[in-house]
Design an enzyme around this catalytic site. Structure first.
Site, PDB file in Angstrom:
ATOM      1  N   GLU A  47       0.794  -1.190  -0.071  1.00 34.96           N
ATOM      2  CA  GLU A  47       0.014   0.131  -0.231  1.00 34.96           C
ATOM      3  C   GLU A  47       0.798   1.172   0.025  1.00 34.96           C
ATOM      4  O   GLU A  47       1.893   1.213   0.811  1.00 34.96           O
ATOM      5  CB  GLU A  47      -0.924  -0.165   1.007  1.00 34.96           C
ATOM      6  CG  GLU A  47      -1.842   1.324   1.302  1.00 34.96           C
ATOM      7  CD  GLU A  47      -2.912   1.087   2.528  1.00 34.96           C
ATOM      8  OE1 GLU A  47      -3.539  -0.086   2.364  1.00 34.96           O
ATOM      9  OE2 GLU A  47      -3.075   2.091   3.085  1.00 34.96           O
ATOM     10  N   TYR A  53      -6.912   6.903  -0.757  1.00 34.68           N
ATOM     11  CA  TYR A  53      -7.524   8.003  -1.175  1.00 34.68           C
ATOM     12  C   TYR A  53      -7.881   8.973  -0.108  1.00 34.68           C
ATOM     13  O   TYR A  53      -8.766   8.456   0.811  1.00 34.68           O
ATOM     14  CB  TYR A  53      -8.927   7.346  -1.648  1.00 34.68           C
ATOM     15  CG  TYR A  53      -9.849   8.440  -2.181  1.00 34.68           C
ATOM     16  CD1 TYR A  53      -9.777   8.825  -3.510  1.00 34.68           C
ATOM     17  CD2 TYR A  53     -11.166   8.699  -1.666  1.00 34.68           C
ATOM     18  CE1 TYR A  53     -10.842   9.409  -4.303  1.00 34.68           C
ATOM     19  CE2 TYR A  53     -12.108   9.394  -2.301  1.00 34.68           C
ATOM     20  CZ  TYR A  53     -11.764   9.784  -3.621  1.00 34.68           C
ATOM     21  OH  TYR A  53     -12.810  10.594  -4.169  1.00 34.68           O
ATOM     22  N   HIS A  79      -7.951   2.859  -3.740  1.00 32.50           N
ATOM     23  CA  HIS A  79      -9.009   3.002  -2.727  1.00 32.50           C
ATOM     24  C   HIS A  79     -10.015   3.990  -2.958  1.00 32.50           C
ATOM     25  O   HIS A  79      -9.839   4.981  -3.722  1.00 32.50           O
ATOM     26  CB  HIS A  79      -8.064   3.467  -1.313  1.00 32.50           C
ATOM     27  CG  HIS A  79      -7.257   2.647  -1.001  1.00 32.50           C
ATOM     28  ND1 HIS A  79      -6.811   2.313   0.536  1.00 32.50           N
ATOM     29  CD2 HIS A  79      -6.466   1.435  -1.528  1.00 32.50           C
ATOM     30  CE1 HIS A  79      -5.769   1.481   0.564  1.00 32.50           C
ATOM     31  NE2 HIS A  79      -5.515   1.074  -0.626  1.00 32.50           N
ATOM     32  N   GLY A 134     -15.116   5.459   4.481  1.00 31.66           N
ATOM     33  CA  GLY A 134     -14.298   6.635   5.085  1.00 31.66           C
ATOM     34  C   GLY A 134     -14.661   7.003   6.459  1.00 31.66           C
ATOM     35  O   GLY A 134     -15.681   6.599   7.126  1.00 31.66           O
ATOM     36  N   ALA A 159     -20.220   1.656   3.714  1.00 29.50           N
ATOM     37  CA  ALA A 159     -19.638   1.015   2.406  1.00 29.50           C
ATOM     38  C   ALA A 159     -20.436   0.106   1.942  1.00 29.50           C
ATOM     39  O   ALA A 159     -20.404  -0.016   0.766  1.00 29.50           O
ATOM     40  CB  ALA A 159     -18.280   0.353   3.018  1.00 29.50           C
ATOM     41  N   TYR A 205     -11.662  -5.553  10.177  1.00 27.63           N
ATOM     42  CA  TYR A 205     -11.103  -5.050  11.196  1.00 27.63           C
ATOM     43  C   TYR A 205     -10.892  -6.006  12.097  1.00 27.63           C
ATOM     44  O   TYR A 205     -11.865  -6.592  12.912  1.00 27.63           O
ATOM     45  CB  TYR A 205     -12.036  -3.985  12.028  1.00 27.63           C
ATOM     46  CG  TYR A 205     -12.154  -2.652  10.978  1.00 27.63           C
ATOM     47  CD1 TYR A 205     -11.176  -1.608  10.715  1.00 27.63           C
ATOM     48  CD2 TYR A 205     -13.142  -2.744   9.918  1.00 27.63           C
ATOM     49  CE1 TYR A 205     -11.277  -0.714   9.783  1.00 27.63           C
ATOM     50  CE2 TYR A 205     -13.330  -1.997   8.926  1.00 27.63           C
ATOM     51  CZ  TYR A 205     -12.233  -0.772   8.968  1.00 27.63           C
ATOM     52  OH  TYR A 205     -12.509   0.325   7.884  1.00 27.63           O
ATOM     53  N   HIS A 215     -13.960  -2.671  14.276  1.00 23.66           N
ATOM     54  CA  HIS A 215     -13.873  -1.130  13.806  1.00 23.66           C
ATOM     55  C   HIS A 215     -14.051  -0.479  15.279  1.00 23.66           C
ATOM     56  O   HIS A 215     -15.120  -0.619  16.076  1.00 23.66           O
ATOM     57  CB  HIS A 215     -15.099  -0.849  12.958  1.00 23.66           C
ATOM     58  CG  HIS A 215     -15.013   0.447  12.308  1.00 23.66           C
ATOM     59  ND1 HIS A 215     -15.960   1.583  12.651  1.00 23.66           N
ATOM     60  CD2 HIS A 215     -14.287   1.176  11.333  1.00 23.66           C
ATOM     61  CE1 HIS A 215     -15.447   2.818  12.112  1.00 23.66           C
ATOM     62  NE2 HIS A 215     -14.584   2.451  11.423  1.00 23.66           N
ATOM     63  N   LYS A 230     -21.716  -6.632   4.408  1.00 26.60           N
ATOM     64  CA  LYS A 230     -21.215  -6.104   3.473  1.00 26.60           C
ATOM     65  C   LYS A 230     -20.625  -6.966   2.268  1.00 26.60           C
ATOM     66  O   LYS A 230     -20.855  -6.731   1.097  1.00 26.60           O
ATOM     67  CB  LYS A 230     -20.065  -5.329   4.080  1.00 26.60           C
ATOM     68  CG  LYS A 230     -19.038  -4.712   3.029  1.00 26.60           C
ATOM     69  CD  LYS A 230     -18.336  -3.485   3.563  1.00 26.60           C
ATOM     70  CE  LYS A 230     -17.017  -4.080   4.902  1.00 26.60           C
ATOM     71  NZ  LYS A 230     -16.248  -2.872   5.428  1.00 26.60           N
TER      72      LYS A 230
HETATM   73  P1  FAD Z   1     -18.222   0.287   7.011  1.00 21.87           P
HETATM   74  O1  FAD Z   1     -17.820  -0.988   6.644  1.00 21.87           O
HETATM   75  O2  FAD Z   1     -19.200   1.079   6.549  1.00 21.87           O
HETATM   76  O3  FAD Z   1     -18.099   0.237   8.578  1.00 21.87           O
HETATM   77  C1  FAD Z   1     -18.191   1.345   9.262  1.00 21.87           C
HETATM   78  C2  FAD Z   1     -18.818   1.229  10.698  1.00 21.87           C
HETATM   79  O4  FAD Z   1     -20.357   1.183  10.320  1.00 21.87           O
HETATM   80  C3  FAD Z   1     -18.528  -0.166  11.347  1.00 21.87           C
HETATM   81  O5  FAD Z   1     -18.594   0.266  12.818  1.00 21.87           O
HETATM   82  C4  FAD Z   1     -19.614  -1.017  10.950  1.00 21.87           C
HETATM   83  O6  FAD Z   1     -19.540  -2.038  12.204  1.00 21.87           O
HETATM   84  C5  FAD Z   1     -20.700   0.023  10.978  1.00 21.87           C
HETATM   85  N1  FAD Z   1     -21.905  -0.639  10.147  1.00 21.87           N
HETATM   86  C6  FAD Z   1     -21.653  -1.225   8.818  1.00 21.87           C
HETATM   87  N2  FAD Z   1     -22.621  -1.262   8.187  1.00 21.87           N
HETATM   88  C7  FAD Z   1     -23.742  -1.118   9.189  1.00 21.87           C
HETATM   89  C8  FAD Z   1     -25.365  -1.176   9.227  1.00 21.87           C
HETATM   90  N3  FAD Z   1     -25.781  -1.529   8.236  1.00 21.87           N
HETATM   91  N4  FAD Z   1     -25.962  -0.501  10.122  1.00 21.87           N
HETATM   92  C9  FAD Z   1     -25.035  -0.104  11.351  1.00 21.87           C
HETATM   93  N5  FAD Z   1     -23.652  -0.067  11.434  1.00 21.87           N
HETATM   94  C10 FAD Z   1     -23.198  -0.490  10.422  1.00 21.87           C
HETATM   95  N6  FAD Z   1      -9.618   5.674   4.799  1.00 21.87           N
HETATM   96  C11 FAD Z   1      -9.576   6.678   3.737  1.00 21.87           C
HETATM   97  O7  FAD Z   1     -10.223   7.595   4.174  1.00 21.87           O
HETATM   98  N7  FAD Z   1      -8.818   6.443   2.782  1.00 21.87           N
HETATM   99  C12 FAD Z   1      -8.104   5.247   2.596  1.00 21.87           C
HETATM  100  O8  FAD Z   1      -7.538   5.065   1.785  1.00 21.87           O
HETATM  101  C13 FAD Z   1      -8.421   4.172   3.450  1.00 21.87           C
HETATM  102  N8  FAD Z   1      -7.751   2.998   3.599  1.00 21.87           N
HETATM  103  C14 FAD Z   1      -7.951   1.990   4.091  1.00 21.87           C
HETATM  104  C15 FAD Z   1      -7.471   0.605   3.586  1.00 21.87           C
HETATM  105  C16 FAD Z   1      -7.706  -0.534   4.535  1.00 21.87           C
HETATM  106  C17 FAD Z   1      -7.031  -1.730   4.407  1.00 21.87           C
HETATM  107  C18 FAD Z   1      -8.328  -0.182   5.869  1.00 21.87           C
HETATM  108  C19 FAD Z   1      -8.702  -1.173   6.882  1.00 21.87           C
HETATM  109  C20 FAD Z   1      -9.041   1.071   6.011  1.00 21.87           C
HETATM  110  C21 FAD Z   1      -8.621   2.289   5.127  1.00 21.87           C
HETATM  111  N9  FAD Z   1      -9.508   3.489   5.281  1.00 21.87           N
HETATM  112  C22 FAD Z   1      -9.175   4.408   4.347  1.00 21.87           C
HETATM  113  C23 FAD Z   1     -10.197   3.616   6.616  1.00 21.87           C
HETATM  114  C24 FAD Z   1     -11.812   3.662   6.327  1.00 21.87           C
HETATM  115  O9  FAD Z   1     -12.230   4.311   5.780  1.00 21.87           O
HETATM  116  C25 FAD Z   1     -12.328   3.746   8.022  1.00 21.87           C
HETATM  117  O10 FAD Z   1     -11.852   2.695   8.774  1.00 21.87           O
HETATM  118  C26 FAD Z   1     -13.839   4.045   8.040  1.00 21.87           C
HETATM  119  O11 FAD Z   1     -14.033   4.674   9.289  1.00 21.87           O
HETATM  120  C27 FAD Z   1     -14.693   2.868   7.914  1.00 21.87           C
HETATM  121  O12 FAD Z   1     -14.741   2.325   6.491  1.00 21.87           O
HETATM  122  P2  FAD Z   1     -15.372   0.895   6.060  1.00 21.87           P
HETATM  123  O13 FAD Z   1     -15.303   0.890   4.829  1.00 21.87           O
HETATM  124  O14 FAD Z   1     -14.843  -0.173   6.839  1.00 21.87           O
HETATM  125  O15 FAD Z   1     -16.772   1.084   6.669  1.00 21.87           O
END
Ligand code: FAD
Length: 289
Positions: A15, A47, A75, A106, A119, A139, A143, A159
């Site tokens: 990365e 990103y 990303h 994000g 997401a 995670y 998370h 997801k």
């Molecule tokens: P989600 O999968 O949407 O989850 C976020 C939270 O919401 C979790 O607590 C989950 O349990 C909860 N949730 C999910 N679905 C529901 C639902 N239906 N109802 C209620 N709660 C729900 N960030 C950046 O800005 N840029 C990057 O390039 C970047 N790269 C990353 C690369 C990796 C490998 C990782 C692990 C993280 C990266 N991040 C990046 C950070 C990421 O954007 C954050 O961790 C963000 O807070 C969560 O993104 P997610 O897609 O996992 O969210």
């Protein structure tokens, strides 16, 4: 170009993050030059993470594919975007020949959620309108916002049901937490390969920043390293490389699907780790392939 999805397991990816601002890209391509010589299976480009720019992710990922013939992963986050804005971003990624997207929500900071709350909603939107391969984040220590591991795993399962090809994990320093997470995810029916996210520790400040950003626990072994070597940057770097190497060797022995190395744009550290694990990785690929 390698086809990431047809490679023998375990896979090995890097990365990198784009420079801040619109900026000059020559430095990042110096980094890519050095990383490419280590023959990774994929390079991902962040990103807007940690205050870096969003503008150059597509361009950098596209050039990694075109000029280095290495599969790239762009990303992408959806927090703060409307559907129209997301469509424009995805159209640009498509125009640039990007095939793989790490689709995430994000962090909730200054951006409020608009048309995409999680997401999973972005992943559904992409799969309904485009033909990218979707990667997603997971995670091992849950998370930060999730109340419990159970809840976070249930959201992860939902997801993945929206169409996820590969999961990449948040960084962790305690392999036991990864194994427990993987077992629970598999029992729930999460079938996508899970690449384990490894970040070599290079300084006490870096660890502090990472822990506050992502909540990774700091096991005794890491605390001991910081206490003993934290005052000396060279010693800390050596110990950090050794710790990450041991983590990776153990993960490979436990049948991990892949390793995703957070390089922090420091190819010299990635090189040292690759040299340490090359024989081990190769022996497993031959055995499993
Ligand atoms: P989600 O999968 O949407 O989850 C976020 C939270 O919401 C979790 O607590 C989950 O349990 C909860 N949730 C999910 N679905 C529901 C639902 N239906 N109802 C209620 N709660 C729900 N960030 C950046 O800005 N840029 C990057 O390039 C970047 N790269 C990353 C690369 C990796 C490998 C990782 C692990 C993280 C990266 N991040 C990046 C950070 C990421 O954007 C954050 O961790 C963000 O807070 C969560 O993104 P997610 O897609 O996992 O969210």
């Amino acid at each position: 170009m390698k086809n990431f999805f047809k490679l023998d397991k375990p896979t090995f990816s890097f990365e990198i993050f784009p420079p801040k601002g619109a900026g000059d890209l020559s430095q990042i391509f110096g980094t890519v030059d050095a990383l490419a010589s280590l023959d990774p299976d994929l390079i991902s480009v962040t990103y807007g993470a940690g205050g870096t720019s969003r503008e150059n992710t597509a361009e950098i990922a596209s050039r990694i594919q075109r000029d280095y013939a290495i599969p790239a992963l762009a990303h992408l986050t959806c927090v703060g975007s409307t559907r129209e804005e997301m469509r424009a971003t995805l159209d640009k990624l498509k125009e640039k020949g990007i095939q793989n997207i790490l689709a995430m929500r994000g962090d909730l900071g200054s951006d409020e959620t608009k048309d995409f709350k999680y997401a999973s909603e972005l992943i559904k939107f992409i799969n309904e309108n485009y033909s990218f391969r979707i990667f997603a984040a997971c995670y091992p220590e849950k998370h930060l916002e999730a109340y419990s591991m159970e809840e976070d795993l249930e959201h992860l399962r939902a997801k993945c049901e929206c169409g996820v090809s590969v999961l990449i994990s948040q960084l962790f320093f305690d392999n036991a937490s990864f194994y427990s997470f993987r077992e629970r995810a598999r029992k729930l029916g999460v079938a996508a390969p899970i690449e384990a996210g490894i970040m070599p520790i290079t300084s006490p400040t870096q660890i502090g920043r990472m822990v506050s950003m992502c909540g990774a626990s700091v096991p005794d072994g890491v605390q001991k390293i910081i206490r003993a070597y934290g005052h000396n940057s060279m010693a800390m770097r050596e110990a950090g490389i050794a710790y990450a190497t041991n983590q990776i060797i153990d993960l490979l022995a436990e049948g991990v699907d892949g390793i995703h190395l957070y390089t922090m744009n420091q190819p010299d550290i990635a090189k040292r780790i690759c040299e340490n694990i090359r024989g081990v990785l190769y022996s497993l690929r031959v055995k499993r392939g």
